[in-house]
Design an enzyme around this catalytic site. Structure first.
Site, PDB file in Angstrom:
ATOM      1  CD  GLU A  50      -2.331  -1.713   2.533  1.00  0.00           C
ATOM      2  OE1 GLU A  50      -1.931  -1.135   3.558  1.00  0.00           O
ATOM      3  OE2 GLU A  50      -3.045  -2.729   2.558  1.00  0.00           O
TER       4      GLU A  50
ATOM      5  CD  GLU B  84      -3.899  -4.732   4.689  1.00  0.00           C
ATOM      6  OE1 GLU B  84      -5.096  -5.074   4.604  1.00  0.00           O
ATOM      7  OE2 GLU B  84      -3.560  -3.591   5.049  1.00  0.00           O
TER       8      GLU B  84
ATOM      9  CG  PHE C 110       1.270   0.065  10.862  1.00  0.00           C
ATOM     10  CD1 PHE C 110       2.093   0.707  11.783  1.00  0.00           C
ATOM     11  CD2 PHE C 110       0.698   0.816   9.847  1.00  0.00           C
ATOM     12  CE1 PHE C 110       2.333   2.070  11.687  1.00  0.00           C
ATOM     13  CE2 PHE C 110       0.928   2.180   9.739  1.00  0.00           C
ATOM     14  CZ  PHE C 110       1.754   2.809  10.662  1.00  0.00           C
TER      15      PHE C 110
ATOM     16  CG  ASP D  18      -0.111  -3.218  14.855  1.00  0.00           C
ATOM     17  OD1 ASP D  18      -0.205  -3.214  16.083  1.00  0.00           O
ATOM     18  OD2 ASP D  18       0.891  -2.754  14.251  1.00  0.00           O
ATOM     19  CG  PHE D  19      -2.405  -3.334   9.059  1.00  0.00           C
ATOM     20  CD1 PHE D  19      -2.888  -2.815  10.248  1.00  0.00           C
ATOM     21  CD2 PHE D  19      -1.990  -2.451   8.065  1.00  0.00           C
ATOM     22  CE1 PHE D  19      -2.949  -1.440  10.460  1.00  0.00           C
ATOM     23  CE2 PHE D  19      -2.049  -1.077   8.275  1.00  0.00           C
ATOM     24  CZ  PHE D  19      -2.527  -0.568   9.467  1.00  0.00           C
TER      25      PHE D  19
ATOM     26  CG  HIS E  83      -1.647   1.765  13.628  1.00  0.00           C
ATOM     27  ND1 HIS E  83      -2.974   1.725  13.961  1.00  0.00           N
ATOM     28  CD2 HIS E  83      -1.610   1.896  12.276  1.00  0.00           C
ATOM     29  CE1 HIS E  83      -3.714   1.839  12.865  1.00  0.00           C
ATOM     30  NE2 HIS E  83      -2.916   1.941  11.833  1.00  0.00           N
TER      31      HIS E  83
END
Lengths: 337, 370, 322
Positions: free
Chosen positions: A29, A70, A93, A95-96, A139
């Site tokens: 991204e 993602e 991140f 976290d994703f 994040h």
């Protein structure tokens, strides 16, 4: 030797590997940014500018902006790796990972084993991790223990700009899937980084300080905190060995066990949560293999079993700090069996 | 008014920006002679003894052992007893006030290495000094031009000096060609050609010593003199466990004992020195280039290029300097040389004589060139 | 386009091989000879064969948990497949993958997949490789009606379209995602979903090999020529349960016998080519015998083959790991 930031070192590694091997592509991204928009091309170069300049150099064919999707593009990177490219995908991140983990741990990690050794999946997934950015719970996580847990994945955590360039080049040349963790609070930190390409082998820990009294085993940003503590305590004639494990998978058991046995007093510093973490993993390893050499219980310094808070006042308390590491070192040093 | 002599953190080589003062060898109130051991300093390359640049009474030691300070920082003050303490304190204060700005200036004007095209490949060199027949430094296997950090700047006071990285080493292209002594000698000639240097005094260490010998024999018109520090080429023996260990080890803790073979006192090998060797070995192409050179020069565990039988043909003055505790190339290889070659054996010195005994080696070179 | 005799014979042999393979796996599983889960493709053969007949080794497919048919149609070795399903060392994946993970990347077969919806992102990657390296290859994801509802699948439609990839999504709708009817679980229509992403979409009768083959040719040519992705909704039925051992209590009483009698893709193929006098029944009978022998031999060899040993347990986790 020229000084470069962590950000520049990563950018340079990507550029040099893309120059060396036309099969290396980037996707993610906003890795260029501005795709389809009326303004500037290469508008972002990644959210923190790490990949800036690579799209103008290599074109949209090799630096691919993706939709915020993602599952699809991490999976595409995996599929492209299995069929002949060497993609470097950016999971902005870590976290994703929740929305695309299947493609990482059920697909990329298992192809080689499930397919009887006939698959090669040379994908690199670069991702930002770590607290200190006031970015709150979704994040700021570390999460590398989760990836370390999965057989078939390799996991690298560079602790400075020199390490970042050499470990990323190794990751790109590696034939196995690699999750590459970049600490978002380190992008502006400088170190001497050679202009030439070089690779740092995985599974070889780096002993950054040598001392006779306590062994501190750390990774990623925590290595720098541990080094600060070692330098401070050296003035008090307290000798601290600091081990930067560089990769959590593969793990350099040999260096960990040797340095642990040499001092007999071990502190493990891990920025992730305390349960099922690198800290518990390494503490268990040392306790199992070098129990007789230990002079004190292994001490762990980690973040707490809580999400990362937003408020600066709370986040500063949350992160394993040099002060906490120093206290742990003094504690194991004071332990009388 | 009686003189106050400052002693500052020395700058040993281009990479050195700071040094760790490991230990003092004197106490305030003691007298020290020029050239005697003042303190131990650790740098990114090697730990070394710092010899006092002057004689005098030690009045102040200004840096605690274990402290890292920048190059040029005031370490100690020497002055005779008639200089009163307040004058010393005023001197120290004034010096330190001046230091910051001067250090920045000095750093900006320090000579920097550069790369040139020579013999079709990229070669890194460092030039310091001006005038006279240039002095050319050629390092050994696995080294680079910074191996001369204790020598080049010192010897550059009176002449132009050039240090180079051999092909496959340091900042030069990782293209060693055949990798044998004649091929490496050709690469050195190409550097002289590229610089327009007709003739040079050579200083070569180890494999660089063999290269110096090869040039003195094959290109006598280019070589004004040769100083050979523990040179290869004078006998077949070589410690292959060093060469093999150097090539094989990729972890600092495993490489350190290998590098300790280079010196008489293992404490001279610092963590940063080990790390710098690892960094050089990690450069793309470096490992393959070093393996090729090792295979070409030391196949079967023996030196392949030998000049002993031809030493009578040497046309230029040659001196040999060798550490008696050399564990890489035995000092016995310095025996039985023609009488025209001056041989200097240094006691309690290993393979890196020019680093371990820099002052002595520098003095030998100065005298030789005179 | 008229298929040649050779193509017709090939298509028949492939479909018959899949059917015989699946029928045999059903028998052996029922007899307790095969470990784990198996999901059988019998009844769906026209789809795998109709698409894969247009493909070469440079083209990639990703399959589903119901993957044996795609493997055979893409050229995987039948004996090695059978050995794999029996968990043997000579299996196509050394006995480490089993029924749900049979793969042969040299043949462009990126694997059956135990994760519903696992394949579509992967074929976006394979298609990206083909596009980036200019191989001229295409990539096909076979997805069940259940997988069509996964986010990975829908995200892949989007990515394939915005990157204009040579990718094809084949929704193999056998009417049931496990026990749940696709008529209930799929909102809207598959072709409507394709339209929503700006892709050409087709619905085709999956019992009719010739219909599948014609649509497949069109979408594969489009992808090969840079025209981007397409979606094909293949409607048909499976003969066996979701997995072996599934009593299929959710199905209509005479649903399967009626399908087998009236809509079997191999019977329909046979009737059509013999009625049109394109092939002789005796030729097809000969293929049936050869296939039966092939499956007999593959099964006997798979049963006789050695199991992997302890030495194989930890190999092939990584290319290298120190």
């Amino acid at each position: 030797m020229p000084k470069k930031t962590y950000r520049q070192a990563i950018n340079e590694a990507l550029r040099q590997e893309m120059e060396r091997d036309p099969r290396v592509i980037l996707m993610g991204e906003d890795v260029a940014g501005g795709m389809g928009s009326p303004g500037e091309d290469d508008a972002w170069g990644g959210p923190l500018g790490v990949t800036k300049g690579l799209m103008p150099r290599f074109g949209r064919e090799r630096v691919l902006d993706t939709p915020i999707s993602e599952s699809a593009f991490i999976g595409a990177a995996v599929g492209a790796a299995a069929t002949g490219l060497r993609p470097v995908a950016e999971l902005m991140f870590v976290d994703f990972f929740g929305v695309c983990f299947d493609q990482i741990f059920n697909q990329a990690a298992k192809f080689r084993y499930m397919f009887g050794g006939k698959a090669v999946t040379p994908v690199v997934i670069r991702t930002m991790y770590g607290a200190g950015f006031r970015a709150a719970s979704q994040h700021s996580q570390c999460l590398y223990p989760i990836f370390t847990h999965i057989p078939g994945l390799k996991v690298a955590l560079p602790s400075n700009a020199y390490e970042a360039k050499g470990l990323l080049i190794q990751a790109i040349r590696d034939d196995d899937p690699v999750i590459f963790f970049e600490h978002k609070a380190m992008y502006d930190e400088e170190a001497e980084v050679p202009d030439e390409p070089y690779a740092i082998p995985f599974g070889e820990a780096n002993v950054t300080r040598e001392g006779d009294d306590v062994t501190v085993i750390a990774m990623g940003r925590m290595v720098n905190f541990a080094n600060q503590v070692a330098d401070k305590l050296a003035k008090e004639k307290i000798g601290v060995t600091v081990v930067d494990i560089r990769t959590t998978s593969p793990l350099d058991r040999e260096t960990i066990l040797e340095t642990a046995a040499e001092t007999g007093r071990v502190v493990v510093v891990d920025e992730s949560h305390p349960r099922c973490s690198m800290a518990t993993d390494i503490a268990a390893l040392v306790a199992q293999e070098r129990f007789a050499d230990l002079k004190a219980p292994v001490k762990m310094v980690t973040a707490p079993h809580a999400p990362v808070p937003f408020s600066p006042a709370l986040e500063d308390l949350y992160i394993p700090s040099p002060a906490k590491i120093e206290a742990a070192v003094r504690e194991v040093l004071a332990f009388q069996g | 008014m009686a003189e106050i002599t400052p002693v500052v953190m020395p700058k040993w080589g281009l990479a050195m920006q700071e040094g760790l003062l490991a230990a003092w060898h004197v106490q305030p109130g003691e007298r020290i002679e020029k050239g005697r051991e003042l303190c131990e300093i650790e740098t990114s390359k090697i730990a070394n003894v710092f010899e006092s640049p002057a004689s005098g009474l030690v009045r102040r030691l200004l840096v605690e052992p274990g402290t890292t300070v920048p190059v040029g920082k005031l370490l100690a003050v020497l002055a005779e007893p008639e200089v009163p303490d307040p004058a010393i304190d005023a001197y120290v204060a004034a010096f330190e006030a001046r230091f910051a700005s001067e250090a920045a200036e000095a750093a900006a004007s320090a000579p920097q290495p550069r790369q040139l095209e020579a013999g079709g490949r990229r070669i890194r060199i460092l030039e310091i000094g001006e005038g006279g027949v240039p002095l050319l430094f050629v390092h050994g296997f696995g080294g680079d031009l910074e191996n001369w950090m204790f020598n080049q700047a010192e010897l550059a006071a009176r002449r132009r000096t050039i240090a180079l990285d051999l092909p496959g080493h340091g900042g030069s292209a990782k293209e060693p060609g055949e990798g044998d002594v004649p091929a490496l000698a050709d690469a050195v000639v190409a550097v002289l050609d590229a610089l327009g240097v007709e003739r040079a005094h050579l200083v070569g260490h180890s494999l660089g010593g063999a290269i110096g010998l090869a040039l003195a024999l094959e290109r006598p018109q280019r070589v004004a003199s040769a100083t050979l520090v523990a040179p290869a080429g004078l006998g077949p023996e070589i410690a292959m466990d060093y060469i093999e260990g150097f090539l094989a080890q990729s972890r600092a803790r495993k490489l350190r004992p290998v590098l300790e073979m280079l010196v008489h006192d293992p404490k001279l090998v610092t963590a940063e020195m080990v790390e710098n060797v690892l960094k050089a070995k990690r450069m793309d192409g470096a490992q393959a280039a070093l393996e090729r050179i090792a295979a070409a020069c030391f196949a079967g565990g023996r030196q392949r290029w030998l000049a002993r039988e031809r030493l009578g043909a040497l046309a230029c003055p040659v001196q040999v300097i060798w550490g008696e505790a050399d564990r890489i190339l035995p000092v016995a290889q310095a025996e039985g040389l023609p009488a025209t070659i001056a041989v200097h054996r240094l006691a309690a010195t290993g393979h890196l004589a020019h680093m371990e005994r820099a002052a002595e080696v520098n003095a030998l070179i100065e005298r030789f060139l005179d | 386009m008229q298929l040649s005799r050779d193509q017709l014979l090939h298509a028949y042999r492939q479909m018959r091989t899949i059917r015989a393979f699946e029928d045999r796996v059903h028998e052996e599983f029922s007899a307790g000879n095969i470990p784990g889960f198996v999901h059988l493709y019998a009844g769906e053969e026209a789809s795998a064969v109709g698409f894969c007949m247009h493909l070469e080794d440079r083209d990639h497919i990703a399959s589903t948990h119901r993957g044996h048919g795609h493997c055979i149609a893409k050229g995987c070795d039948v004996g090695a497949m059978m050995a794999e399903i029996f968990g043997k060392k000579e299996g196509l994946c050394g006995g480490k993958g089993g029924s749900m993970h049979i793969a042969d990347l040299e043949k462009g077969m990126m694997g059956a997949n135990g994760i519903v919806g696992g394949g579509p992102p992967l074929i976006c990657g394979a298609a990206l490789t083909a596009k980036t390296l200019g191989t001229g290859g295409v990539a096909i994801a076979f997805v069940g009606d259940g997988g069509s509802n996964q986010g990975t699948t829908l995200e892949s439609y989007n990515l394939a379209k915005v990157w204009n990839l040579p990718a094809i999504f084949v929704i193999e709708d056998n009417g049931y995602a496990e026990s749940t009817a696709s008529s209930w679980s799929v909102a809207g229509s598959q072709v409507g979903r394709a339209a929503g992403f700006g892709m050409p979409g087709y619905e085709v009768d999956g019992h009719d090999f010739f219909a599948v083959h014609a649509v497949a040719r069109e979408v594969i040519e489009r992808a090969r020529n840079g025209g981007g992705p397409s979606l094909v909704h293949v409607k048909f039925a499976r003969y066996y349960g979701h997995f072996e051992g599934d009593a299929m209590t959710y199905r209509g009483k005479d649903e399967v016998p009626r399908l087998m009698a009236e809509r079997d893709c191999i019977d329909l193929f046979r009737r059509r080519v013999t009625e049109a006098a394109l092939l002789e029944p005796s030729e097809l009978d000969a293929i049936d015998r050869e296939v039966a022998e092939l499956i007999d031999r593959a099964t006997a060899e798979a049963k006789a083959a050695p199991m992997p040993s302890e030495a194989d347990l930890l190999t092939d986790v990584y290319v290298s790991y120190h």
